[in-house]
Design a protein around this motif. Structure first.
Motif, mmCIF file in Angstrom:
data_model
loop_
_atom_site.group_PDB
_atom_site.id
_atom_site.type_symbol
_atom_site.label_atom_id
_atom_site.label_comp_id
_atom_site.label_asym_id
_atom_site.label_seq_id
_atom_site.Cartn_x
_atom_site.Cartn_y
_atom_site.Cartn_z
ATOM 1 N N LEU A 38 0.981 -1.127 0.073
ATOM 2 C CA LEU A 38 0.038 0.029 0.049
ATOM 3 C C LEU A 38 0.805 1.194 0.197
ATOM 4 C CD1 LEU A 38 -3.052 -0.763 2.499
ATOM 5 C CD2 LEU A 38 -3.139 -0.510 0.027
ATOM 6 N N TRP A 39 1.882 1.303 0.956
ATOM 7 C CA TRP A 39 2.607 2.746 1.182
ATOM 8 C C TRP A 39 3.575 3.018 0.098
ATOM 9 C CZ3 TRP A 39 7.547 3.184 1.894
ATOM 10 C CH2 TRP A 39 8.250 2.295 2.453
ATOM 11 N N MET A 40 4.203 1.742 -0.585
ATOM 12 C CA MET A 40 5.347 1.935 -1.309
ATOM 13 C C MET A 40 4.916 2.546 -2.697
ATOM 14 S SD MET A 40 8.031 -0.856 -0.402
ATOM 15 C CE MET A 40 9.150 -0.600 -1.745
ATOM 16 N N PRO A 41 3.905 2.098 -3.333
ATOM 17 C CA PRO A 41 3.300 2.846 -4.507
ATOM 18 C C PRO A 41 2.938 4.186 -4.440
ATOM 19 C CG PRO A 41 1.878 0.966 -4.232
ATOM 20 C CD PRO A 41 2.941 0.987 -3.149
ATOM 21 N N VAL A 42 2.317 4.299 -3.320
ATOM 22 C CA VAL A 42 1.765 5.879 -3.020
ATOM 23 C C VAL A 42 3.017 6.640 -2.748
ATOM 24 C CG1 VAL A 42 0.531 7.235 -1.430
ATOM 25 C CG2 VAL A 42 -0.300 5.125 -2.046
ATOM 26 N N TYR A 43 3.925 6.304 -1.754
ATOM 27 C CA TYR A 43 5.213 7.026 -1.891
ATOM 28 C C TYR A 43 5.765 7.326 -3.156
ATOM 29 C CZ TYR A 43 9.621 8.314 0.104
ATOM 30 O OH TYR A 43 10.913 9.201 0.510
ATOM 31 N N GLY A 44 5.833 6.541 -4.278
ATOM 32 C CA GLY A 44 6.361 6.904 -5.425
ATOM 33 C C GLY A 44 5.573 7.912 -6.180
ATOM 34 N N PHE A 45 4.352 7.681 -6.291
ATOM 35 C CA PHE A 45 3.525 8.488 -6.910
ATOM 36 C C PHE A 45 3.735 9.789 -6.303
ATOM 37 C CE2 PHE A 45 -0.653 10.807 -6.536
ATOM 38 C CZ PHE A 45 -0.771 11.227 -7.774
ATOM 39 N N ILE A 46 3.368 10.259 -4.890
ATOM 40 C CA ILE A 46 3.892 11.334 -4.420
ATOM 41 C C ILE A 46 5.516 12.055 -4.431
ATOM 42 C CG2 ILE A 46 4.029 12.640 -2.291
ATOM 43 C CD1 ILE A 46 1.963 10.762 -1.084
ATOM 44 N N PHE A 47 6.201 11.222 -4.749
ATOM 45 C CA PHE A 47 7.484 11.653 -4.958
ATOM 46 C C PHE A 47 7.509 12.353 -6.396
ATOM 47 C CE2 PHE A 47 11.984 10.180 -6.308
ATOM 48 C CZ PHE A 47 12.717 11.155 -5.540
ATOM 49 N N VAL A 48 7.206 11.270 -7.259
ATOM 50 C CA VAL A 48 6.996 11.926 -8.734
ATOM 51 C C VAL A 48 6.439 13.167 -8.961
ATOM 52 C CG1 VAL A 48 6.440 11.218 -11.011
ATOM 53 C CG2 VAL A 48 7.443 9.459 -9.826
ATOM 54 N N PHE A 49 5.475 13.115 -8.194
ATOM 55 C CA PHE A 49 4.559 14.447 -8.807
ATOM 56 C C PHE A 49 5.086 15.759 -7.716
ATOM 57 C CE2 PHE A 49 1.837 11.937 -10.985
ATOM 58 C CZ PHE A 49 1.201 12.649 -12.116
ATOM 59 N N ARG A 50 5.646 15.573 -6.734
ATOM 60 C CA ARG A 50 6.131 16.535 -5.849
ATOM 61 C C ARG A 50 7.608 16.926 -6.481
ATOM 62 N NH1 ARG A 50 5.720 16.660 0.583
ATOM 63 N NH2 ARG A 50 7.301 14.931 0.105
ATOM 64 N N GLY A 51 8.006 16.152 -7.002
ATOM 65 C CA GLY A 51 9.622 16.104 -7.570
ATOM 66 C C GLY A 51 9.863 16.875 -8.813
ATOM 67 N N THR A 52 8.613 16.775 -9.412
ATOM 68 C CA THR A 52 8.894 17.385 -10.894
ATOM 69 C C THR A 52 7.879 18.713 -11.129
ATOM 70 O OG1 THR A 52 6.945 16.030 -11.485
ATOM 71 C CG2 THR A 52 9.371 15.387 -12.007
ATOM 72 N N PRO A 53 8.443 19.684 -11.844
ATOM 73 C CA PRO A 53 7.715 20.914 -12.013
ATOM 74 C C PRO A 53 6.203 20.475 -12.696
ATOM 75 C CG PRO A 53 9.924 21.281 -13.103
ATOM 76 C CD PRO A 53 9.697 19.663 -12.548
ATOM 77 N N LEU A 54 5.319 21.533 -12.318
ATOM 78 C CA LEU A 54 4.196 21.298 -12.950
ATOM 79 C C LEU A 54 3.875 21.493 -14.308
ATOM 80 C CD1 LEU A 54 1.125 20.938 -12.428
ATOM 81 C CD2 LEU A 54 0.545 23.091 -11.651
ATOM 82 N N LEU A 55 4.911 22.377 -14.798
ATOM 83 C CA LEU A 55 4.802 22.772 -16.275
ATOM 84 C C LEU A 55 5.234 21.393 -17.210
ATOM 85 C CD1 LEU A 55 4.561 24.831 -18.499
ATOM 86 C CD2 LEU A 55 7.102 25.456 -17.862
ATOM 87 N N VAL A 56 6.212 20.622 -16.350
ATOM 88 C CA VAL A 56 6.715 19.752 -17.126
ATOM 89 C C VAL A 56 5.652 18.623 -17.183
ATOM 90 C CG1 VAL A 56 8.397 17.682 -16.842
ATOM 91 C CG2 VAL A 56 9.108 20.213 -16.738
ATOM 92 N N GLN A 57 4.982 18.428 -16.013
ATOM 93 C CA GLN A 57 3.869 17.469 -16.154
ATOM 94 C C GLN A 57 2.741 17.793 -17.155
ATOM 95 O OE1 GLN A 57 2.517 17.824 -12.054
ATOM 96 N NE2 GLN A 57 4.511 16.924 -11.171
ATOM 97 N N ILE A 58 2.514 19.122 -17.227
ATOM 98 C CA ILE A 58 1.230 19.367 -18.163
ATOM 99 C C ILE A 58 1.882 19.231 -19.864
ATOM 100 C CG2 ILE A 58 1.619 21.816 -18.374
ATOM 101 C CD1 ILE A 58 -1.065 22.252 -17.639
ATOM 102 N N PHE A 59 3.016 19.470 -19.811
ATOM 103 C CA PHE A 59 3.716 19.161 -21.052
ATOM 104 C C PHE A 59 3.663 17.864 -21.342
ATOM 105 C CE2 PHE A 59 6.181 23.440 -22.268
ATOM 106 C CZ PHE A 59 5.002 24.183 -22.032
ATOM 107 N N ILE A 60 4.021 17.010 -20.602
ATOM 108 C CA ILE A 60 4.121 15.561 -20.689
ATOM 109 C C ILE A 60 2.764 15.013 -21.182
ATOM 110 C CG2 ILE A 60 4.325 13.140 -19.755
ATOM 111 C CD1 ILE A 60 6.682 14.230 -18.006
ATOM 112 N N VAL A 61 1.754 15.378 -20.370
ATOM 113 C CA VAL A 61 0.302 14.857 -20.686
ATOM 114 C C VAL A 61 -0.105 15.680 -21.898
ATOM 115 C CG1 VAL A 61 -1.826 15.161 -19.728
ATOM 116 C CG2 VAL A 61 -0.260 14.439 -18.115
ATOM 117 N N TYR A 62 0.019 16.796 -22.031
ATOM 118 C CA TYR A 62 -0.775 17.305 -23.206
ATOM 119 C C TYR A 62 -0.004 16.882 -24.711
ATOM 120 C CZ TYR A 62 -3.072 20.641 -26.059
ATOM 121 O OH TYR A 62 -3.827 21.454 -27.373
#
Lengths: 262, 232
Positions: free
Chosen positions: B49-73
């Motif tokens: 339970l906690w390890m995948p969630v930890y990974g998810f949080i790590f990725v989304f807190r550790g990368t700029p929102l701009l980069v995330q939105i560019f990756i998705v769009y």
């Protein structure tokens, strides 16, 4: 030397250095040129960060012609005029069309090239360029361009216009299928998109547009109003590189036809 | 300064502000729904339970929102597999790409805020609930989560305001939010000073509303900290 003296000395040095940098700009032995870097084949940035393209070569040729040291400043398109007005550079050489709207804010040199605008559609989409054909279509265009103004003024009511920061982003979205059409400079579209792998399923459609009301009098070098001396220098330089073969050499490096236009 | 231009631009900017409000409100609502189970999984002792969630949080807190939105769009749209999948009608729209990215981003931050709050719930209250023989889920529902919400509120308020400001990045993927509208008008008038000041004022107004709402919520949720009302 006490700390206080040291701080005073540093402040004085900083002020002297700063005012020196302010006063040197007006001799035009150094020209700071704003360029875009995301508009192939006119300007693009190599993966190592160097700027390449027709606009860049023209900028370098003009600097060489007027014996000025060239400093190229890459600037996003939609802030390119505000940054000129804010004195971040002295001239814009970025395929900027000479239009009445822009003349309210900046002055232009004579044109240094002129090519028509065209639509691009997906091969096999069968979209025709007329009121009925365009109705409800999504058209991608670069923000703050003559092409955007043309679309808004002529088809704003019947199409959805999507504005992009760079032409390259519009190409990405066209490839992704989010756009039915693109409108941009025909040469930029041809070399920057249609001839590339990403653009292999796209083609030109409709006429070439060059109505001066929207498309202006070709692309010129923009400078701040009041820099009339620089304007004269630049006009002379354009005439000179046209006459001495430098322009033709640059032209032939990128195009099989004369982009200077009629 | 061109005050006439500033006044003339208000109706268009308000339309943009409405888009901003829609984006932020929907992303926050979906984000918190996602954050609650994520936070509970995050504090779990079960590594699946906690390890995948930890990974998810790590990725989304550790990368700029701009980069995330560019990756998705821009990123997802380049893949043939995505374009032919059933998800394409969703990812085709810039609006849903923005909602998707903002939701995941805010849920990562919110989950981390809630985790801190859950762990800060006074141990005595948890023990009291246990002593009463409350089943684990009932205890979570009645004691731990409500207490954690109150503890998390100030930090979550920060996250709301950060999300409001982060939403300006929607303008980079063709959306006409408040920043997007301002940029479009600047493109035609070359008056960045006037337009961005107007946009800033509207962001401030929105922030002020959020701050007031949070203050009220904090007041409502802490009756035990208010002086008692005396009846005559």
């Amino acid at each position: 030397m006490t700390i206080r003296n040291l701080v005073t000395a540093l402040c004085v040095a900083a002020v002297v250095a700063f005012s020196a940098s302010l006063s040197e700009a007006k001799d035009w032995n150094k020209l700071r040129v704003g360029v875009e870097g995301a508009y192939p084949p006119f300007s693009w940035m190599e993966t190592d960060g160097t700027l390449k393209g027709f606009d860049i070569d023209i900028a370098l040729a003009i600097c060489a012609e007027i014996n000025a040291e060239c400093e190229l400043v890459a600037q996003d398109w939609d802030g390119i005029i505000p940054a000129l007005l804010a004195n971040k550079y002295d001239a814009i050489i970025a395929s900027m069309s000479i239009t009445e709207e822009r003349k309210k804010k900046v002055s232009f040199s004579e044109k240094y090239y002129s090519t028509p605008a065209k639509f691009v559609r997906k091969k096999g989409s069968g979209i025709e360029i007329n009121e009925a054909g365009l109705k409800g279509k999504t058209v991608g265009v670069q923000r703050a361009t003559i092409h955007e103004n043309f679309l808004k003024d002529n088809y704003g009511e019947i199409i959805e216009i999507k504005g992009y920061g760079t032409q390259d982003e519009a190409y990405l979205d066209f490839t992704a299928g989010r756009l039915d059409l693109l409108l941009a400079d025909s040469v930029a579209l041809d070399d920057g998109f249609l001839k590339t792998n990403a653009g292999k399923n796209a083609e030109f459609v409709g006429p070439g547009y060059s109505d001066p009301k929207w498309f202006g009098d070709g692309a010129g070098i923009a400078i701040r109003k009041g820099d009339t001396e620089l304007q004269a220098i630049l006009n002379k330089a354009i005439t000179a590189i046209r006459a001495n073969g430098t322009y033709k050499a640059i032209n032939d490096k990128y195009f099989e036809f004369d982009v200077y236009g009629g | 300064m061109d005050f006439q231009l500033m006044i003339d631009s208000i109706p268009q900017l308000l339309e943009g502000a409405w888009m901003t409000v829609k984006l932020v409100a929907l992303a926050l609502a979906l984000g918190i729904c996602l954050a609650i189970p994520l936070a509970l999984a995050r504090v779990s002792k079960n590594p699946f339970l906690w390890m995948p969630v930890y990974g998810f949080i790590f990725v989304f807190r550790g990368t700029p929102l701009l980069v995330q939105i560019f990756i998705v769009y821009y990123g997802l749209g380049q893949s043939e597999a995505v374009r032919e999948s059933i998800f394409w009608p969703f990812f085709k729209e810039a609006y849903w790409c923005a909602i998707f990215t903002f939701t995941l981003n805010t849920s990562a931050y919110t989950a981390e805020i809630l985790r801190g709050a859950i762990q800060a719930v006074p141990h005595g209250e948890v023990e009291a609930a246990r002593a009463l023989g409350m089943p684990r889920l009932l205890m979570l529902r009645r004691v731990v989560v409500p207490r954690a919400f109150r503890l998390a509120l100030p930090a979550y308020g920060n996250e709301i305001i950060l999300m409001l400001k982060g939403s300006a990045l929607a303008s980079t993927i063709t959306l006409l939010d408040l920043t997007g509208v301002a940029r479009v008008i600047v493109a035609r008038t070359f008056a960045p000073y006037e337009l961005f000041i107007m946009a800033a004022i509207m962001y401030l107004a929105l922030t002020l509303l959020i701050v007031r709402a949070l203050k009220y919520a904090e007041w409502r949720l802490s009756p035990h900290l208010r002086p008692p009302r005396h009846s005559k």
